[in-house]
Design a protein around this motif. Structure first.
Motif, PDB file in Angstrom:
ATOM      1  N   TYR A  62     -28.644 101.331  -2.504  1.00  0.00           N
ATOM      2  CA  TYR A  62     -27.400 100.570  -2.659  1.00  0.00           C
ATOM      3  C   TYR A  62     -27.178 100.321  -4.149  1.00  0.00           C
ATOM      4  CZ  TYR A  62     -24.402  96.526  -3.097  1.00  0.00           C
ATOM      5  OH  TYR A  62     -23.397  95.678  -3.484  1.00  0.00           O
ATOM      6  N   GLY A  63     -25.982 100.608  -4.630  1.00  0.00           N
ATOM      7  CA  GLY A  63     -25.643 100.355  -6.025  1.00  0.00           C
ATOM      8  C   GLY A  63     -26.072 101.449  -6.981  1.00  0.00           C
ATOM      9  N   GLN A  64     -26.746 102.489  -6.511  1.00  0.00           N
ATOM     10  CA  GLN A  64     -27.187 103.574  -7.384  1.00  0.00           C
ATOM     11  C   GLN A  64     -25.984 104.392  -7.832  1.00  0.00           C
ATOM     12  OE1 GLN A  64     -30.270 106.078  -5.780  1.00  0.00           O
ATOM     13  NE2 GLN A  64     -29.906 107.699  -7.261  1.00  0.00           N
ATOM     14  N   PRO A  65     -25.864 104.670  -9.131  1.00  0.00           N
ATOM     15  CA  PRO A  65     -24.748 105.489  -9.629  1.00  0.00           C
ATOM     16  C   PRO A  65     -24.798 106.899  -9.025  1.00  0.00           C
ATOM     17  CG  PRO A  65     -25.842 104.350 -11.439  1.00  0.00           C
ATOM     18  CD  PRO A  65     -26.702 104.168 -10.220  1.00  0.00           C
ATOM     19  N   ILE A 100     -20.440  93.943   1.332  1.00  0.00           N
ATOM     20  CA  ILE A 100     -20.931  94.440   0.041  1.00  0.00           C
ATOM     21  C   ILE A 100     -19.893  94.188  -1.048  1.00  0.00           C
ATOM     22  CG2 ILE A 100     -21.519  96.538  -1.255  1.00  0.00           C
ATOM     23  CD1 ILE A 100     -22.811  97.573   1.391  1.00  0.00           C
ATOM     24  N   LYS A 101     -18.620  94.480  -0.765  1.00  0.00           N
ATOM     25  CA  LYS A 101     -17.567  94.251  -1.755  1.00  0.00           C
ATOM     26  C   LYS A 101     -17.455  92.777  -2.111  1.00  0.00           C
ATOM     27  CE  LYS A 101     -14.684  98.234  -0.655  1.00  0.00           C
ATOM     28  NZ  LYS A 101     -13.416  98.697  -0.094  1.00  0.00           N
ATOM     29  N   LEU A 102     -17.492  91.914  -1.102  1.00  0.00           N
ATOM     30  CA  LEU A 102     -17.406  90.480  -1.355  1.00  0.00           C
ATOM     31  C   LEU A 102     -18.590  89.984  -2.173  1.00  0.00           C
ATOM     32  CD1 LEU A 102     -16.144  89.253   2.145  1.00  0.00           C
ATOM     33  CD2 LEU A 102     -14.852  89.278  -0.001  1.00  0.00           C
ATOM     34  N   MET A 103     -19.759  90.519  -1.878  1.00  0.00           N
ATOM     35  CA  MET A 103     -20.949  90.111  -2.629  1.00  0.00           C
ATOM     36  C   MET A 103     -20.855  90.572  -4.084  1.00  0.00           C
ATOM     37  SD  MET A 103     -24.891  90.572  -1.685  1.00  0.00           S
ATOM     38  CE  MET A 103     -26.140  90.119  -2.871  1.00  0.00           C
ATOM     39  N   GLU A 163     -28.319  88.738  16.851  1.00  0.00           N
ATOM     40  CA  GLU A 163     -28.665  89.536  18.028  1.00  0.00           C
ATOM     41  C   GLU A 163     -29.592  90.711  17.704  1.00  0.00           C
ATOM     42  OE1 GLU A 163     -25.051  90.691  19.966  1.00  0.00           O
ATOM     43  OE2 GLU A 163     -24.259  88.658  19.955  1.00  0.00           O
ATOM     44  N   GLY A 164     -30.661  90.458  16.966  1.00  0.00           N
ATOM     45  CA  GLY A 164     -31.632  91.499  16.671  1.00  0.00           C
ATOM     46  C   GLY A 164     -31.247  92.428  15.534  1.00  0.00           C
ATOM     47  N   THR A 165     -30.119  92.176  14.889  1.00  0.00           N
ATOM     48  CA  THR A 165     -29.686  92.969  13.753  1.00  0.00           C
ATOM     49  C   THR A 165     -29.842  92.125  12.502  1.00  0.00           C
ATOM     50  OG1 THR A 165     -28.071  94.161  15.085  1.00  0.00           O
ATOM     51  CG2 THR A 165     -27.736  94.174  12.705  1.00  0.00           C
ATOM     52  N   LYS A 166     -30.394  92.733  11.458  1.00  0.00           N
ATOM     53  CA  LYS A 166     -30.587  92.003  10.203  1.00  0.00           C
ATOM     54  C   LYS A 166     -29.994  92.814   9.062  1.00  0.00           C
ATOM     55  CE  LYS A 166     -34.105  89.927   7.271  1.00  0.00           C
ATOM     56  NZ  LYS A 166     -35.535  89.658   7.086  1.00  0.00           N
ATOM     57  N   LEU A 167     -29.237  92.150   8.191  1.00  0.00           N
ATOM     58  CA  LEU A 167     -28.651  92.767   7.012  1.00  0.00           C
ATOM     59  C   LEU A 167     -29.107  91.959   5.814  1.00  0.00           C
ATOM     60  CD1 LEU A 167     -26.631  94.682   5.584  1.00  0.00           C
ATOM     61  CD2 LEU A 167     -24.872  92.983   6.043  1.00  0.00           C
ATOM     62  N   LYS A 168     -29.760  92.616   4.851  1.00  0.00           N
ATOM     63  CA  LYS A 168     -30.253  91.937   3.663  1.00  0.00           C
ATOM     64  C   LYS A 168     -29.781  92.707   2.443  1.00  0.00           C
ATOM     65  CE  LYS A 168     -34.476  90.235   1.528  1.00  0.00           C
ATOM     66  NZ  LYS A 168     -35.932  90.113   1.648  1.00  0.00           N
ATOM     67  N   LEU A 169     -29.077  92.026   1.529  1.00  0.00           N
ATOM     68  CA  LEU A 169     -28.556  92.642   0.317  1.00  0.00           C
ATOM     69  C   LEU A 169     -29.043  91.859  -0.890  1.00  0.00           C
ATOM     70  CD1 LEU A 169     -24.845  93.008   1.461  1.00  0.00           C
ATOM     71  CD2 LEU A 169     -26.567  94.785   1.455  1.00  0.00           C
ATOM     72  N   LYS A 170     -29.426  92.572  -1.944  1.00  0.00           N
ATOM     73  CA  LYS A 170     -29.815  91.954  -3.210  1.00  0.00           C
ATOM     74  C   LYS A 170     -29.076  92.669  -4.324  1.00  0.00           C
ATOM     75  CE  LYS A 170     -34.537  90.723  -1.914  1.00  0.00           C
ATOM     76  NZ  LYS A 170     -35.949  90.888  -2.258  1.00  0.00           N
ATOM     77  N   LYS A 171     -28.608  91.910  -5.324  1.00  0.00           N
ATOM     78  CA  LYS A 171     -27.885  92.513  -6.441  1.00  0.00           C
ATOM     79  C   LYS A 171     -28.820  93.052  -7.506  1.00  0.00           C
ATOM     80  CE  LYS A 171     -23.368  90.390  -6.726  1.00  0.00           C
ATOM     81  NZ  LYS A 171     -22.495  89.544  -7.517  1.00  0.00           N
ATOM     82  N   HIS A 172     -29.904  92.360  -7.810  1.00  0.00           N
ATOM     83  CA  HIS A 172     -30.766  92.743  -8.926  1.00  0.00           C
ATOM     84  C   HIS A 172     -32.121  93.191  -8.426  1.00  0.00           C
ATOM     85  CE1 HIS A 172     -27.752  91.093 -11.539  1.00  0.00           C
ATOM     86  NE2 HIS A 172     -27.754  89.987 -10.834  1.00  0.00           N
TER      87      HIS A 172
END
Length: 161
Positions: free
Chosen positions: A153-156, A10-13, A26-35
């Motif tokens: 994620y990202g909520q103040p 998250i920090k790098l993104m 291996e069956g784990t999925k992580l999806k991050l969006k900024k906007h």
């Protein structure tokens, strides 16, 4: 995948120009969006149908809370003063807790001074209680979410001056 690894991603993104990041292993999925509405899913494939049901109500609850907080801050202080404030944001989707247990005092309250390593709250995600550090120094001016509220994620979470 460990929570520390997710925090690092998250920090790098945040520091990069990427708008979206997807990782599967291996069956784990992580999806991050900024906007836009951000959904973070870290689960086994069996539980995938429940993720959209959790993410939709969170987004609906977060928007009114932010509008109420914004309206309250506009009434209590001029707009010029709030522009100097920094915010502590949620590093993940989960449930916000202001204290380590229901009978304990809140980690911070309005007027408290915090350092970069001060624990300000807990965000619970998938039965893991993650202590959230301020990562900036200053004074808590406003707590933007209520105890037990779902956060994105990202909520103040806090305003700092």
């Amino acid at each position: 995948m460990k929570i520390q690894e997710i925090r690092e991603i998250i920090k790098l993104m945040d520091q990069s120009s990427l708008d979206e990041f997807v990782f599967e292993s291996e069956g784990t999925k992580l999806k991050l969006k900024k906007h836009g509405i951000t959904t973070t899913v870290v689960e086994a494939p069996v539980a995938k149908p429940s993720a959209p049901q959790v993410a939709a109500p969170v987004a609906e609850q977060a928007a009114p809370a932010q509008e109420e907080s914004k309206a309250a801050s506009e009434q209590s202080a001029p707009a010029a003063d709030t522009s100097a404030y920094k915010t502590i944001t949620s590093p993940m989707v989960g449930t916000f807790y202001e204290a380590s247990s229901p009978d304990a005092d809140a980690y911070v309250k309005v007027g408290d001074k915090v350092t970069a390593t001060s624990v300000v709250c807990i965000v619970e995600a998938m039965k893991l209680f993650n202590e959230i550090e301020a990562e900036i120094e200053g004074e808590i001016v406003e707590i933007l979410v209520k105890d037990g509220q779902l956060v994105e994620y990202g909520q103040p979470l806090f305003s700092i001056k």
